[in-house]
Design an enzyme around this catalytic site. Structure first.
Site, PDB file in Angstrom:
ATOM      1  N   GLY A  58       0.759  -1.243   0.000  1.00  0.00           N
ATOM      2  CA  GLY A  58       0.000   0.000   0.000  1.00  0.00           C
ATOM      3  C   GLY A  58       0.786   1.286   0.000  1.00  0.00           C
ATOM      4  O   GLY A  58       0.196   2.360  -0.195  1.00  0.00           O
ATOM      5  N   GLU A  62       3.874  -6.795   1.844  1.00  0.00           N
ATOM      6  CA  GLU A  62       3.469  -7.132   0.464  1.00  0.00           C
ATOM      7  C   GLU A  62       3.462  -5.917  -0.457  1.00  0.00           C
ATOM      8  O   GLU A  62       2.435  -5.572  -1.025  1.00  0.00           O
ATOM      9  CB  GLU A  62       2.056  -7.737   0.496  1.00  0.00           C
ATOM     10  CG  GLU A  62       1.887  -8.914   1.421  1.00  0.00           C
ATOM     11  CD  GLU A  62       0.410  -9.271   1.665  1.00  0.00           C
ATOM     12  OE1 GLU A  62      -0.485  -8.473   1.317  1.00  0.00           O
ATOM     13  OE2 GLU A  62       0.165 -10.356   2.201  1.00  0.00           O
ATOM     14  N   PRO A  63       4.590  -5.251  -0.618  1.00  0.00           N
ATOM     15  CA  PRO A  63       4.587  -4.051  -1.460  1.00  0.00           C
ATOM     16  C   PRO A  63       4.546  -4.386  -2.945  1.00  0.00           C
ATOM     17  O   PRO A  63       5.202  -5.328  -3.394  1.00  0.00           O
ATOM     18  CB  PRO A  63       5.917  -3.375  -1.106  1.00  0.00           C
ATOM     19  CG  PRO A  63       6.801  -4.489  -0.656  1.00  0.00           C
ATOM     20  CD  PRO A  63       5.921  -5.573  -0.092  1.00  0.00           C
ATOM     21  N   GLY A  64       3.784  -3.638  -3.692  1.00  0.00           N
ATOM     22  CA  GLY A  64       3.726  -3.816  -5.141  1.00  0.00           C
ATOM     23  C   GLY A  64       4.100  -2.527  -5.849  1.00  0.00           C
ATOM     24  O   GLY A  64       5.173  -2.379  -6.419  1.00  0.00           O
ATOM     25  N   ARG A  65       3.189  -1.547  -5.736  1.00  0.00           N
ATOM     26  CA  ARG A  65       3.372  -0.264  -6.421  1.00  0.00           C
ATOM     27  C   ARG A  65       4.709   0.404  -6.085  1.00  0.00           C
ATOM     28  O   ARG A  65       5.390   0.919  -6.967  1.00  0.00           O
ATOM     29  CB  ARG A  65       2.231   0.683  -6.014  1.00  0.00           C
ATOM     30  CG  ARG A  65       2.196   1.977  -6.795  1.00  0.00           C
ATOM     31  CD  ARG A  65       1.181   2.955  -6.163  1.00  0.00           C
ATOM     32  NE  ARG A  65      -0.101   2.325  -5.938  1.00  0.00           N
ATOM     33  CZ  ARG A  65      -1.094   2.291  -6.828  1.00  0.00           C
ATOM     34  NH1 ARG A  65      -0.955   2.882  -7.990  1.00  0.00           N
ATOM     35  NH2 ARG A  65      -2.234   1.696  -6.545  1.00  0.00           N
ATOM     36  N   ARG A 119      -5.272   3.688 -15.781  1.00  0.00           N
ATOM     37  CA  ARG A 119      -5.342   4.413 -14.514  1.00  0.00           C
ATOM     38  C   ARG A 119      -5.968   5.816 -14.620  1.00  0.00           C
ATOM     39  O   ARG A 119      -6.775   6.176 -13.769  1.00  0.00           O
ATOM     40  CB  ARG A 119      -3.976   4.465 -13.830  1.00  0.00           C
ATOM     41  CG  ARG A 119      -3.423   3.063 -13.515  1.00  0.00           C
ATOM     42  CD  ARG A 119      -2.204   3.093 -12.595  1.00  0.00           C
ATOM     43  NE  ARG A 119      -2.575   3.535 -11.269  1.00  0.00           N
ATOM     44  CZ  ARG A 119      -2.408   4.756 -10.806  1.00  0.00           C
ATOM     45  NH1 ARG A 119      -1.837   5.670 -11.549  1.00  0.00           N
ATOM     46  NH2 ARG A 119      -2.812   5.065  -9.602  1.00  0.00           N
ATOM     47  N   TYR A 144      -9.121   5.798 -12.253  1.00  0.00           N
ATOM     48  CA  TYR A 144      -8.949   6.457 -10.946  1.00  0.00           C
ATOM     49  C   TYR A 144      -8.730   7.961 -11.066  1.00  0.00           C
ATOM     50  O   TYR A 144      -8.287   8.585 -10.099  1.00  0.00           O
ATOM     51  CB  TYR A 144      -7.725   5.892 -10.213  1.00  0.00           C
ATOM     52  CG  TYR A 144      -7.573   4.401 -10.190  1.00  0.00           C
ATOM     53  CD1 TYR A 144      -8.496   3.594  -9.526  1.00  0.00           C
ATOM     54  CD2 TYR A 144      -6.467   3.791 -10.775  1.00  0.00           C
ATOM     55  CE1 TYR A 144      -8.319   2.224  -9.479  1.00  0.00           C
ATOM     56  CE2 TYR A 144      -6.283   2.420 -10.726  1.00  0.00           C
ATOM     57  CZ  TYR A 144      -7.217   1.635 -10.080  1.00  0.00           C
ATOM     58  OH  TYR A 144      -7.030   0.287 -10.034  1.00  0.00           O
ATOM     59  N   CYS A 172     -12.304   4.465 -28.888  1.00  0.00           N
ATOM     60  CA  CYS A 172     -13.581   5.159 -29.027  1.00  0.00           C
ATOM     61  C   CYS A 172     -14.317   5.269 -27.698  1.00  0.00           C
ATOM     62  O   CYS A 172     -15.318   4.584 -27.468  1.00  0.00           O
ATOM     63  CB  CYS A 172     -14.438   4.453 -30.062  1.00  0.00           C
ATOM     64  SG  CYS A 172     -13.597   4.343 -31.626  1.00  0.00           S
TER      65      CYS A 172
HETATM   66  C1  LIG Z   1      -2.840  -5.053  -4.026  1.00  0.00           C
HETATM   67  C2  LIG Z   1      -2.361  -5.703  -2.803  1.00  0.00           C
HETATM   68  C3  LIG Z   1      -1.059  -5.476  -2.346  1.00  0.00           C
HETATM   69  C4  LIG Z   1      -0.106  -4.527  -3.023  1.00  0.00           C
HETATM   70  O1  LIG Z   1      -0.512  -3.207  -2.905  1.00  0.00           O
HETATM   71  P1  LIG Z   1       0.428  -2.009  -3.384  1.00  0.00           P
HETATM   72  O2  LIG Z   1      -0.383  -0.816  -3.144  1.00  0.00           O
HETATM   73  O3  LIG Z   1       0.707  -2.241  -4.825  1.00  0.00           O
HETATM   74  O4  LIG Z   1       1.672  -2.050  -2.567  1.00  0.00           O
HETATM   75  C5  LIG Z   1      -0.651  -6.157  -1.217  1.00  0.00           C
HETATM   76  N1  LIG Z   1      -1.470  -7.009  -0.563  1.00  0.00           N
HETATM   77  C6  LIG Z   1      -2.728  -7.257  -0.975  1.00  0.00           C
HETATM   78  C7  LIG Z   1      -3.575  -8.188  -0.223  1.00  0.00           C
HETATM   79  C8  LIG Z   1      -3.219  -6.605  -2.105  1.00  0.00           C
HETATM   80  O5  LIG Z   1      -4.474  -6.817  -2.488  1.00  0.00           O
END
Ligand SMILES: *Cc1c(COP(=O)(O)O)cnc(C)c1O
Length: 412
Positions: A237, A272-275, A311, A315, A341
């Site tokens: 997050g 659990e970092p993604g972004r 995005r 958003y 379109c």
């Molecule tokens: C989407 C998600 C993440 C990653 O979130 P980011 O904002 O990309 O860091 C981690 N854990 C869970 C359960 C998610 O759904």
């Protein structure tokens, strides 16, 4: 990792024009150093606290990206059987995989158990019963944590806020103890942790700390009852700077503050970092097709569209857009729009930007996460190529789709 040198935009030591010319556009480019640096920032900031940094695969699930992270020692947070398949293909260690998501099917649960993943982050009692039953059939014990909903406002876009009581995610934290107690009667699952994830693109991380505090209190009371909880999963997050004025939280600061809370808890910490790992690493390259003027507006029509990067439409997200070759002085206020379109097909609206002309190339910034993964074939547009840069080298990690790819699996 992106900067101008002699008026040309570079990713690491590669001139992006070289990629645009040779691969074509639209095209996603990722800096491997940016991805690895961010992952290591998490990993190193934990210091001697036992931890697993589980990269959230959904942010960017390219095999090359996963494989690079797997080699660095990353764990993975998956939300589907498809993501598990990718992680295993990329050489990820199943013992460092956690499986999140509200709707895991029996087939997905079985695949995860067979491959030996570390943990299920469960989001309902029904799901837990399903995991227990599948594990029973396979004769294994499944480790789980309940994803609790701490009722904390993540203060982000409503579509990516997940930690409030009326969201579909998790189990209300007040009800969690009872659910944990009832799981004692299930013989094929073992309660090993508590997890939470309150949302995405969080720029002020104090709500994540607040949520962690609530989760740690819950863990203490569960341990006091004799449940074998040995890890806390803090979710992902952390936000990134998309636009001038955004103050992106430092990964190291965030983990250091988190460490203070976790202190003496003697837990393994998962995150659990993604972004925050993949987002800043990527740009979407696009070419200007036309300039056009209506009585009210200027338009810059480009060859990338909402099917490549949704995005802005989904958003109202802001992405900085820069020319690959710096222009002197003159700017224009324009909408940057694609060929799809839909009126919602824009990459920027009323944006003051370089006064670019047809055949100029642009880079849409901070597109490494939730970019290509959300791309579609809408308007029968083949999805663009993906490129990975490493120092002064680059390579195509996914070729541009062809028209034949578009009709794969179809019959008349
Ligand atoms: C989407 C998600 C993440 C990653 O979130 P980011 O904002 O990309 O860091 C981690 N854990 C869970 C359960 C998610 O759904």
């Amino acid at each position: 990792m992106y900067r101008y040198d002699n008026g040309s935009l570079f990713c690491e030591q590669v001139n992006l024009e070289e990629i645009a010319r040779s691969v074509g556009t639209p095209c996603y480019v990722y800096s491997s150093r940016s991805i690895l640096n961010a992952w290591r920032a998490y990993d190193e900031a934990f210091g001697d606290i036992p931890h697993v940094v589980c990269y959230a695969v959904k942010a960017n699930s390219s095999l090359a990206v996963l494989s690079m992270l797997a080699k660095a020692g990353s764990g993975f947070d998956i939300v589907s059987g498809g993501e598990l398949f990718r992680v295993l293909k990329a050489g990820g260690d199943p013992a460092r995989v956690v499986f999140s998501g509200v709707g895991k099917t029996a087939t997905e649960i079985e695949a995860a158990l067979r491959s030996g993943i570390r943990n299920f982050n469960c989001e309902s009692e029904g799901e837990l019963n399903e995991i227990d039953s599948v594990a029973g059939k396979l004769g294994v014990t499944a480790q789980f944590s309940l994803r609790v909903n701490p009722d904390v406002d993540a203060v982000t876009h409503p579509y990516i806020s997940t930690g409030l009581r009326d969201h579909k995610f998790g189990i209300d934290i007040a009800a969690a103890s009872d659910v944990y107690r009832r799981t004692r009667s299930l013989s094929n699952v073992r309660a090993s942790g508590v997890s939470c994830h309150i949302g995405s693109q969080i720029l002020d991380y104090s709500p994540i700390l607040e949520a962690a505090g609530k989760v740690l209190n819950l863990i203490e009371s569960l341990q006091a009852e004799g449940l074998p909880i040995d890890h806390v999963d803090l979710g992902g997050g952390l936000g990134i700077a998309y636009q001038p004025g955004d103050e992106a939280p430092g990964i190291r600061d965030f983990i250091t503050d988190m460490r203070e809370r976790i202190g003496r808890a003697r837990l393994t910490v998962m995150i659990e970092p993604g972004r925050s790992i993949a987002g800043p690493a990527g740009v979407l390259l696009t070419r200007v097709l036309y300039r056009k003027k209506s009585p009210a507006k200027e338009f810059i029509v480009v060859d990338a569209a909402m099917n490549d990067l949704i995005r802005p439409a989904l958003y109202k997200a802001h992405h900085e857009i820069r020319p690959l070759r710096q222009t002197e002085g003159k700017t224009v206020i324009a909408d940057v729009v694609g060929p799809v379109c839909e009126t919602g097909d824009f990459l920027a609206r009323d944006r003051e930007m370089a006064d670019v002309q047809p055949d100029d190339w642009l880079a849409v910034s901070s597109a490494g996460a939730y970019g290509f993964v959300q791309a579609s074939n809408y308007n029968s547009r083949p999805r663009g190529a993906e490129v990975l840069v490493e120092d002064d080298k680059w390579r195509v990690i996914r070729t541009r789709e062809t028209y034949e790819d578009l009709i794969h699996g179809e019959t008349m």
